[in-house]
Design an enzyme around this catalytic site. Structure first.
Site, short mmCIF file in Angstrom:
data_model
loop_
_atom_site.label_atom_id
_atom_site.label_comp_id
_atom_site.label_asym_id
_atom_site.label_seq_id
_atom_site.Cartn_x
_atom_site.Cartn_y
_atom_site.Cartn_z
N ARG A 62 -8.55 12.61 6.71
CA ARG A 62 -9.27 12.78 5.44
C ARG A 62 -10.22 13.96 5.35
NH1 ARG A 62 -5.51 9.88 3.40
NH2 ARG A 62 -5.79 7.64 3.26
N ASP A 89 0.33 5.50 10.87
CA ASP A 89 0.04 5.78 9.46
C ASP A 89 -1.37 5.31 9.12
OD1 ASP A 89 0.17 6.68 6.90
OD2 ASP A 89 1.77 5.33 6.24
N ASN A 132 2.16 2.35 1.40
CA ASN A 132 3.34 3.09 0.99
C ASN A 132 4.02 3.70 2.21
OD1 ASN A 132 5.24 4.31 -0.60
ND2 ASN A 132 3.98 6.12 -1.01
#
Ligand code: DOR
Length: 454
Positions: free
Chosen positions: A66, A306, A279
């Site tokens: 991030r 992930d 997702n």
């Protein structure tokens, strides 16, 4: 002669070459000796590995750190600390930052942020400018800096012609493209797996075909171009079949699955808790069985987290508005050990545990510990192109990137105690078996007795 600075004592060494009882002596960042009963010189640090496995550090092919741009969710420093606590000595940082990692300047910026971090951060570059899928990013410029994996993760490259070009460049540069397989037209407006549960809940679904259509297309492009492809977070039975058959035909492809797709199903969405939104979405029991079978028969090469941190406010939005993603670095090994090696089922808080009919206490053939380590360490190290320093074998002269795992330690996942800046774990409250006791990065203990030292 190099001085011994650290000894990992009393453990069982496990790597791709086998298993043996031995102490491991480390100095100046490398393994100096692997022998039973190594003398500890005065002043050297001793890490107790009694009852533990001493393994090459784990390597995560898929983590969202991030930074830059969404530091409220994670930072390179905190993500690397979470990784070290999870036994990782290296992780691949995904480029869906703001700005995205689509040029040399941002790659350099992230690498600088990673200096002194508790794990080695390998930067993945974007395939297209801004991850917009319209124009190729300067792959050569990033490859020149040593970037080995390229991906638009978070989205798949929709344009087949552009993907073909990217594979041609990748092939010439000797790098790998990692595809997030998702046909955006098929997945549009979907918030969970399309199946019985989405019908029951009245939530628009993402069909399995959204993943499989792009995967099938890319296999054709790999055949056409000779480019090397890695498939991220595969989630469906059809995907596993496609990769199995591609490998049987000798295509240069590899694939990963996540701990959550190996252990949770779309039934958990019945809780309406957005912590279970991810997702690709959590799929059906049959898909879960198929990805486990893919691990067992070698179709799947790696387990990747992930790790997708999101702030609490975002994950408290209604299910259809919450962002997809789950944190995973601190729980991946223990979830895999508990469910795949021990063959236990998880009781997910507020959810329905995955319990397919006809299975006894988890069922299926248990994955041997050595195989599991391969999926978490040496195989992803090879895919990331870092086998020269991660993934072992644990032998004199090798870089001292190690983790020490207590396979019997039990612990309960407490989101409040995670080192990640975000707490969106679907495994909150789960009792897991297996814990990282120590992690050694470049010869230095970065985790001691499950406490981060950096
Ligand atoms: O669940 C996901 N979250 N899947 C992705 O592909 C992207 C990721 C994120 O960045 O949050």
């Amino acid at each position: 002669m190099t001085r011994v600075q650290l000894v990992v004592r009393g453990g069982t060494v496990v790597d791709a070459t086998g298993t043996r009882r031995a102490d491991v002596a480390v100095g100046e960042g490398v393994v100096l000796g692997v022998d039973p009963g190594i003398d500890v010189p005065r002043g050297a640090t001793v890490l107790d590995a009694g009852g533990c496995f001493v393994a090459p550090g784990l390597v995560d092919l898929h983590a969202h750190l991030r930074e830059p741009g969404a530091e409220e969710a994670e930072r390179v420093e905190t993500g690397a600390r979470a990784a070290a606590l999870g036994g990782y000595t290296a992780l691949v940082a995904m480029p869906n930052t703001d700005p995205p990692m689509d040029c040399a300047a941002v790659v350099r910026q992230v690498r600088e942020l990673a200096v002194g971090a508790a794990a080695e951060v390998l930067v993945a570059g974007a395939i297209t400018v801004g991850r917009r899928g319209e124009q190729l990013a300067p792959l050569a410029e990033m490859a020149e800096l040593g970037v080995r994996l390229f991906t638009d993760d978070g989205a798949g490259v929709q344009d087949a012609r552009l993907m073909r070009r990217a594979l041609e460049y990748a092939s010439a540069l000797g790098v790998t493209l990692a595809q997030h397989c998702e046909d955006a037209c098929l997945s549009a407006d979907g918030h969970m797996h399309e199946g019985e549960w989405s019908s029951r809940l009245g939530v628009p679904g993402v069909p399995a075909a959204a993943e499989e259509v792009m995967l099938a297309r890319d296999l054709g492009l790999a055949r056409q171009t000779g480019g090397r492809l890695h498939f991220l977070h595969l989630s469906t039975a059809g995907s596993v079949d496609l990769v199995r058959s591609a490998k049987a035909h000798g295509l240069p492809v590899t694939a990963e699955v996540t701990p959550h797709h190996l252990t949770l199903t779309d039934a958990a969405v019945g809780t309406w808790d957005p912590v279970f939104k991810v997702n690709p979405p959590l799929r059906s029991d049959e898909d879960l069985e198929a990805v486990r079978a893919g691990l067992a028969d070698g179709t799947i090469d790696a387990i990747a987290t992930d790790h997708a941190p999101h702030p609490q406010e975002a994950k408290e939005a209604p299910f259809d508005q919450a962002p997809p993603g789950m944190v995973g670095l601190e729980t991946a090994l223990a979830v895999a050990l508990t469910c795949l090696t021990e063959g236990e089922e998880l009781e997910v808080a507020g959810g329905r545990p995955h319990r397919p009919e006809g299975r006894q206490g988890g069922g299926g053939a248990a994955l041997p510990f050595e195989r599991l380590l391969g999926l978490l360490s040496w195989k992803p190290a090879a895919i990331a192109g870092v086998s020269n320093r991660h993934g072992g074998p644990v032998a004199p002269g090798a870089k001292a990137n190690l983790c020490v795992i207590d396979p019997t330690a039990e612990w309960v996942v407490d989101p409040a105690r995670l080192a990640s800046r975000s707490a969106n774990t679907p495994f909150a409250g789960c009792r897991l078996k297996g814990r990282v006791r120590h992690t050694v990065l470049g010869g230095e203990a970065v985790v001691v007795d499950a406490e981060a030292q950096r």
